[in-house]
Design a protein around this motif. Structure first.
Motif: not given
Length: 165
Positions: A133-135, A140-149
């Motif tokens: 679940a943490r992974r 998801l956080k990495v995907d969100d940040r990548a989409s932000e960037y």
């Protein structure tokens, strides 16, 4: 008195005495004694018969006493064997009880170990699920940040070592 009987027994045990009661009279050296001492030879024969009677009674008594001793010893041996067998049986019963208790304890400990193994397995599954679940959350956080960037066009603050110039 026993010595006296044993000496007369030895004297009577000679071959001349055992042949026949009249042999004592026939073996005498002088014919005068043979005729003159008929009463003496009769008395000797009666004494010999009385002595044989005493000896047979003694022999019967001896055999009876020996039989008593043998019977008493046999009874004692039987008693000892019975005692030994009862003590062995008691100890074997005690050993069986101890073995049963040990088997019960072994089964109990085995059940406890199985329960502990199941608890460890359950906890490991929970930890795996939490790690998974943490992974997923971090991905998801990495995907969100990548989409932000990507949407903003800004680069991440940390630069990768291979791309730095």
């Amino acid at each position: 008195m026993r010595e006296k009987h044993s000496t007369t027994t030895k004297a009577e045990a000679s071959p001349e005495a055992k042949e026949s009661p009249g042999s004592l009279v026939e073996n005498s050296s002088s014919p005068k004694k043979h005729q003159g001492n008929a009463a003496d030879s009769r008395d000797a024969l009666l004494a010999l018969i009385a002595n044989e009677k005493v000896m047979s009674l003694i022999q019967a008594w001896e055999e009876n006493e020996k039989t008593k001793v043998e019977n008493k010893t046999e009874k004692k041996m039987s008693s000892i064997l019975s005692w030994e067998n009862s003590k062995k049986a008691a100890l074997e019963a005690e050993l069986r009880k101890i073995q049963e208790k040990l088997e019960e304890k072994k089964a109990e400990c085995g059940e406890k170990m199985k329960n502990k193994i199941a608890m460890i397995h359950k906890e490991a599954e929970e930890r795996r699920a939490m790690a998974e679940a943490r992974r997923k959350v971090e991905l998801l956080k990495v995907d969100d940040r990548a989409s932000e960037y990507r949407s903003s066009g800004h680069l991440p603050k940390r630069r990768f070592g291979c791309c730095s110039s």
